[in-house]
Design a protein around this motif. Sequence first.
Motif, PDB file in Angstrom:
ATOM      1  N   GLU A  21      91.163  63.483  13.686  1.00 53.73           N
ATOM      2  CA  GLU A  21      90.760  62.366  14.545  1.00 53.73           C
ATOM      3  C   GLU A  21      90.731  61.036  13.797  1.00 53.73           C
ATOM      4  O   GLU A  21      90.846  59.977  14.431  1.00 53.73           O
ATOM      5  CB  GLU A  21      89.388  62.652  15.160  1.00 53.73           C
ATOM      6  CG  GLU A  21      89.392  63.650  16.292  1.00 53.73           C
ATOM      7  CD  GLU A  21      89.558  65.091  15.835  1.00 53.73           C
ATOM      8  OE1 GLU A  21      89.873  65.955  16.665  1.00 53.73           O
ATOM      9  OE2 GLU A  21      89.365  65.355  14.612  1.00 53.73           O
ATOM     10  N   GLU A  22      90.590  61.064  12.485  1.00 54.01           N
ATOM     11  CA  GLU A  22      90.594  59.813  11.713  1.00 54.01           C
ATOM     12  C   GLU A  22      91.932  59.096  11.814  1.00 54.01           C
ATOM     13  O   GLU A  22      92.003  57.875  11.627  1.00 54.01           O
ATOM     14  CB  GLU A  22      90.256  60.081  10.246  1.00 54.01           C
ATOM     15  CG  GLU A  22      88.790  60.401   9.978  1.00 54.01           C
ATOM     16  CD  GLU A  22      88.400  61.801  10.436  1.00 54.01           C
ATOM     17  OE1 GLU A  22      89.307  62.616  10.759  1.00 54.01           O
ATOM     18  OE2 GLU A  22      87.193  62.079  10.487  1.00 54.01           O
ATOM     19  N   GLN A  23      93.013  59.827  12.109  1.00 59.65           N
ATOM     20  CA  GLN A  23      94.335  59.216  12.273  1.00 59.65           C
ATOM     21  C   GLN A  23      94.682  58.992  13.747  1.00 59.65           C
ATOM     22  O   GLN A  23      95.749  58.455  14.064  1.00 59.65           O
ATOM     23  CB  GLN A  23      95.420  60.111  11.649  1.00 59.65           C
ATOM     24  CG  GLN A  23      95.466  60.090  10.123  1.00 59.65           C
ATOM     25  CD  GLN A  23      94.318  60.842   9.501  1.00 59.65           C
ATOM     26  OE1 GLN A  23      93.964  61.940   9.939  1.00 59.65           O
ATOM     27  NE2 GLN A  23      93.711  60.265   8.467  1.00 59.65           N
ATOM     28  N   ALA A  24      93.795  59.391  14.657  1.00 61.95           N
ATOM     29  CA  ALA A  24      94.080  59.311  16.091  1.00 61.95           C
ATOM     30  C   ALA A  24      93.888  57.891  16.600  1.00 61.95           C
ATOM     31  O   ALA A  24      93.155  57.085  16.023  1.00 61.95           O
ATOM     32  CB  ALA A  24      93.166  60.273  16.853  1.00 61.95           C
ATOM     33  N   THR A  25      94.546  57.598  17.720  1.00 54.78           N
ATOM     34  CA  THR A  25      94.461  56.260  18.312  1.00 54.78           C
ATOM     35  C   THR A  25      94.114  56.354  19.794  1.00 54.78           C
ATOM     36  O   THR A  25      94.458  57.320  20.476  1.00 54.78           O
ATOM     37  CB  THR A  25      95.786  55.489  18.151  1.00 54.78           C
ATOM     38  OG1 THR A  25      96.857  56.224  18.789  1.00 54.78           O
ATOM     39  CG2 THR A  25      96.119  55.286  16.687  1.00 54.78           C
ATOM     40  N   LEU A  26      93.434  55.319  20.279  1.00 51.63           N
ATOM     41  CA  LEU A  26      93.095  55.184  21.687  1.00 51.63           C
ATOM     42  C   LEU A  26      93.067  53.696  22.028  1.00 51.63           C
ATOM     43  O   LEU A  26      92.295  52.940  21.431  1.00 51.63           O
ATOM     44  CB  LEU A  26      91.730  55.810  21.983  1.00 51.63           C
ATOM     45  CG  LEU A  26      91.165  55.549  23.391  1.00 51.63           C
ATOM     46  CD1 LEU A  26      92.049  56.182  24.455  1.00 51.63           C
ATOM     47  CD2 LEU A  26      89.735  56.074  23.504  1.00 51.63           C
ATOM     48  N   SER A  27      93.916  53.284  22.953  1.00 49.10           N
ATOM     49  CA  SER A  27      93.975  51.874  23.367  1.00 49.10           C
ATOM     50  C   SER A  27      93.755  51.798  24.869  1.00 49.10           C
ATOM     51  O   SER A  27      94.227  52.656  25.619  1.00 49.10           O
ATOM     52  CB  SER A  27      95.336  51.261  23.018  1.00 49.10           C
ATOM     53  OG  SER A  27      95.601  51.394  21.645  1.00 49.10           O
ATOM     54  N   MET A  28      93.024  50.748  25.318  1.00 44.37           N
ATOM     55  CA  MET A  28      92.718  50.590  26.737  1.00 44.37           C
ATOM     56  C   MET A  28      92.817  49.129  27.151  1.00 44.37           C
ATOM     57  O   MET A  28      92.466  48.242  26.374  1.00 44.37           O
ATOM     58  CB  MET A  28      91.291  51.067  27.044  1.00 44.37           C
ATOM     59  CG  MET A  28      91.075  52.543  26.873  1.00 44.37           C
ATOM     60  SD  MET A  28      89.417  53.100  27.384  1.00 44.37           S
ATOM     61  CE  MET A  28      88.470  51.602  27.545  1.00 44.37           C
TER      62      MET A  28
ATOM     63  N   LEU B  41      90.790  55.970  17.667  1.00 45.43           N
ATOM     64  CA  LEU B  41      90.026  56.802  18.588  1.00 45.43           C
ATOM     65  C   LEU B  41      88.557  56.841  18.176  1.00 45.43           C
ATOM     66  O   LEU B  41      87.666  56.657  19.006  1.00 45.43           O
ATOM     67  CB  LEU B  41      90.605  58.225  18.613  1.00 45.43           C
ATOM     68  CG  LEU B  41      89.753  59.292  19.304  1.00 45.43           C
ATOM     69  CD1 LEU B  41      89.606  58.991  20.787  1.00 45.43           C
ATOM     70  CD2 LEU B  41      90.345  60.685  19.087  1.00 45.43           C
ATOM     71  N   LEU B  42      88.309  57.098  16.910  1.00 40.92           N
ATOM     72  CA  LEU B  42      86.934  57.172  16.440  1.00 40.92           C
ATOM     73  C   LEU B  42      86.339  55.781  16.290  1.00 40.92           C
ATOM     74  O   LEU B  42      87.039  54.811  15.993  1.00 40.92           O
ATOM     75  CB  LEU B  42      86.864  57.907  15.100  1.00 40.92           C
ATOM     76  CG  LEU B  42      87.261  59.387  15.128  1.00 40.92           C
ATOM     77  CD1 LEU B  42      87.081  59.988  13.734  1.00 40.92           C
ATOM     78  CD2 LEU B  42      86.452  60.165  16.160  1.00 40.92           C
ATOM     79  N   ALA B  43      85.043  55.705  16.495  1.00 40.28           N
ATOM     80  CA  ALA B  43      84.348  54.426  16.393  1.00 40.28           C
ATOM     81  C   ALA B  43      84.386  53.907  14.965  1.00 40.28           C
ATOM     82  O   ALA B  43      84.329  54.674  13.994  1.00 40.28           O
ATOM     83  CB  ALA B  43      82.909  54.581  16.850  1.00 40.28           C
ATOM     84  N   GLY B  44      84.462  52.572  14.841  1.00 42.82           N
ATOM     85  CA  GLY B  44      84.385  51.927  13.544  1.00 42.82           C
ATOM     86  C   GLY B  44      82.946  51.642  13.169  1.00 42.82           C
ATOM     87  O   GLY B  44      82.004  52.177  13.770  1.00 42.82           O
ATOM     88  N   PRO B  45      82.738  50.782  12.159  1.00 36.82           N
ATOM     89  CA  PRO B  45      81.380  50.454  11.731  1.00 36.82           C
ATOM     90  C   PRO B  45      80.536  49.925  12.881  1.00 36.82           C
ATOM     91  O   PRO B  45      81.002  49.173  13.739  1.00 36.82           O
ATOM     92  CB  PRO B  45      81.599  49.371  10.666  1.00 36.82           C
ATOM     93  CG  PRO B  45      83.002  49.596  10.181  1.00 36.82           C
ATOM     94  CD  PRO B  45      83.763  50.091  11.358  1.00 36.82           C
ATOM     95  N   ALA B  46      79.286  50.326  12.906  1.00 37.46           N
ATOM     96  CA  ALA B  46      78.383  49.935  13.987  1.00 37.46           C
ATOM     97  C   ALA B  46      78.052  48.453  13.909  1.00 37.46           C
ATOM     98  O   ALA B  46      77.681  47.943  12.855  1.00 37.46           O
ATOM     99  CB  ALA B  46      77.112  50.760  13.935  1.00 37.46           C
ATOM    100  N   GLN B  47      78.191  47.768  15.028  1.00 34.03           N
ATOM    101  CA  GLN B  47      77.767  46.373  15.142  1.00 34.03           C
ATOM    102  C   GLN B  47      76.384  46.261  15.781  1.00 34.03           C
ATOM    103  O   GLN B  47      75.672  45.277  15.575  1.00 34.03           O
ATOM    104  CB  GLN B  47      78.772  45.578  15.986  1.00 34.03           C
ATOM    105  CG  GLN B  47      80.105  45.337  15.317  1.00 34.03           C
ATOM    106  CD  GLN B  47      80.950  44.346  16.109  1.00 34.03           C
ATOM    107  OE1 GLN B  47      80.748  44.151  17.309  1.00 34.03           O
ATOM    108  NE2 GLN B  47      81.908  43.719  15.438  1.00 34.03           N
ATOM    109  N   HIS B  48      76.038  47.265  16.584  1.00 33.00           N
ATOM    110  CA  HIS B  48      74.738  47.270  17.258  1.00 33.00           C
ATOM    111  C   HIS B  48      74.168  48.684  17.206  1.00 33.00           C
ATOM    112  O   HIS B  48      74.912  49.670  17.312  1.00 33.00           O
ATOM    113  CB  HIS B  48      74.876  46.816  18.712  1.00 33.00           C
ATOM    114  CG  HIS B  48      75.375  45.412  18.859  1.00 33.00           C
ATOM    115  ND1 HIS B  48      74.549  44.314  18.748  1.00 33.00           N
ATOM    116  CD2 HIS B  48      76.620  44.925  19.094  1.00 33.00           C
ATOM    117  CE1 HIS B  48      75.258  43.212  18.910  1.00 33.00           C
ATOM    118  NE2 HIS B  48      76.524  43.560  19.126  1.00 33.00           N
TER     119      HIS B  48
END
Length: 794
Positions: free
Chosen positions: A746-753, A781-788
């Motif tokens: 999943e670290e290499q997976a992508t999701l665009s919307m 796909l996986l979330a990046g660093p948390a902003q909130h």
Amino acid sequence: MSRMPRWARRSAWTLLTILALALGLAALATWAVHGSLPTLDGRVRLPGLRESLAVERDALGTAVLRGGNRLDLARGLGFVHAQERFFEMDLSRRSAAGELSALFGSVALERDKKRRVHRLRVVLSDRFTHLDANERALLQAYADGVNAGLAQLGARPWQYLLLHTEPKSWEPVDSLLVVAEMYWMLQGHGVDAGFERALLRERAGDALFDWLEPRGGSWDAPLDGSASSAPVLPGPQALDLRKMTAAPVMRTTGAAASDTLFVLDDRADRHDFQAIGSNEWAVAGSRSVSGGAMVADDMHLGLGVPSIWFRAQLEIGRGAGAIRAAGVTLPGLPAIVAGSNGSVAWGFTNAYGQWFDWIRVPAGLAPGRLTHVTEQIAVKGGADVALDVARLDGAPVALERDGRSYALRWVADMGAAYNLALDELLTARDVDAALAIARRAGMPHQNIVIADRGGHIAWTIAGRLWAESRDGHFGRFLAADAPPPQWLAPAAYPGVRDPADGQLWTANARQLGGAGGALIGDGGFDLGARAQQIRDRLSATPRFDETSLGAIQFDDEARFLRPWADRIAAVAGSFARPEVAALLKKWNGRADADQAGYTLVRAVRMRTLDALWLAWTTPLLGVVQVDDKRRLDWHGMFEYSAAQALTASAPNLLPRPYASWDAFLLAQVDASVADLTRQGQRPLAQATWGEANASHIRHVLSRAVPALSSVLDMPSRPQAGDNNMPRVAGVDFGQSERLVVSPGREEQATLSMPGGQSGHPMSPYYGAGHAAWADGRATPLLAGPAQHRLSLAP
């Protein structure tokens, strides 16, 4: 210095007062709208939790929920969905139940009447009581979370301020209504088209109907390699236009929108862009660089602001048994719709089988077979409207035409077709477990393609199937005494597991022949050009990684239009149309935004099919009106009929008053050129596809109040892509998400919307990710660093 006259001072003070009032009102409105922003940070109490729940958001607004059990995460996801998307959830449940008039007033009444005859709130309220106890608990936890999230907002969602109304609390049955709305979205057009086909067969007879509505042909690319026979060209004894005394009246392509059309009305399928959609494909571990199986999925839907989907990452439990599932959720439901759980990844395309029957209601029915009930429709600003609902053996009488009544037997009207089995994909560990879950799922029928961590891939139909063959139902009215169908046992579902070539694909076209195909039937399959092009792209590459597999999502080669380009080039050369010939010579064969050659070929095809349909059907059928707004029109498979006649140059099928088929096609070319050049006011080369296909992705309220467009809508931009190719892109229809994932990677997976994550225009996540989607840039796909970071506490 001279003093300002008194009248001028008074005018100035008046203007200043008006300005101050306007600024004050604007500030008040801003404050009121600001009050409905979601809570992104801090600590909030969420009653009913067993333990604290962490909610984080990254730069795209992906909601990451971490907790110890499934019910807590359902409650937390309901909280987040409500804070970000309650208005859109409300529209979904009201639309399915026929309750929009209570929100919008009488403008929505006709739509509500069409939906209310199905009585889905009644049907699904009963269904809720019969669900598995675990499913009821899941829906109740989600509903409690929704209502807590709504109550925690500092003000009612901003849309209700504009509508001068209050939001209504969420009930567990409302989530089932959201599933019902997806039935309407994914199958409603097919149901309508099924009635049109039955009407056409009744008027034209079997032989002519089978030619005008063929079931398949050379563009087919089913998973089992089965072939369809070409339609039989009508001879002079069946249809001879040379004996007709008048030519049909020509019309322009596309349906005109009525000024009184409600913003959520179902549009008739526009032939300038046929809204059939979704692609997915998978390769086995033997066909990937990493050795793991992979899935790519892009579900095609109407595009709006915010996106129909909501990015989420659910992390449940701790230690060896922990689950991390990432993908897209549908606000209104607690489940991951498409994504990966680390062991299994899955995606969907609409299956387009015949999940319905139209039944002609006869006179003189036995007592008790035709029943009536009165539904009360609440109307904002007016009195309730009483609606008489007739039902034939429990099936709603959904349509009346020419003094005849027709009942609709549709899976979507049956409570047993709804459940939350899809949620069990969170814990599936291999394709076999996922296949079993999909075959029990109560949801709109979908092709599901699955890949697992062990390198296996599989396909089946998700959704409840009927046990009888559907082949004999295509384009036919069913007799009222026909026995009701029974449910098919999950073990008998059609499926494909680990094909020898290590690849699977679906794109809304025919999936199978034989017995498996007969169980699915044909509810309006797409032509197959997309499926064939995807299959060929997969076959051309020995091994894929995430980047190369996802690249097929951007394939806009117009293979489907190449035969049309050749026809047009031949006629342009024969009849001295140098501008046309030069443009086609320069065309790169793709639906790129800067290509005018594509625009011309497409326009000529559409005009030709319109002209042939009218020429062939009007003399025999007259102008057959489906209802008081539109006439019976051609469907996608008509391509085979038109191409066959053009190739054969059959004299009996040549429209009047043309002396030859070349003259007929030339007329379509000349008319298309006149349109594209604005009657000769500009060069043909300026009619680029990007000009015709510029995006217009809007918020539902900007459709009603155009002045809000600059604030609420996404920027318009030229687009590459079209229907009948993998990169599906229309003005407001297309790839609602692009997912590429290998389970375990999943670290290499992508999701665009498109359209963004949040429904609040002041949110940092309003429109977030849209620019990347429009540019064709992949986002993770996986979330990046948390902003909130938000903590939800018991």
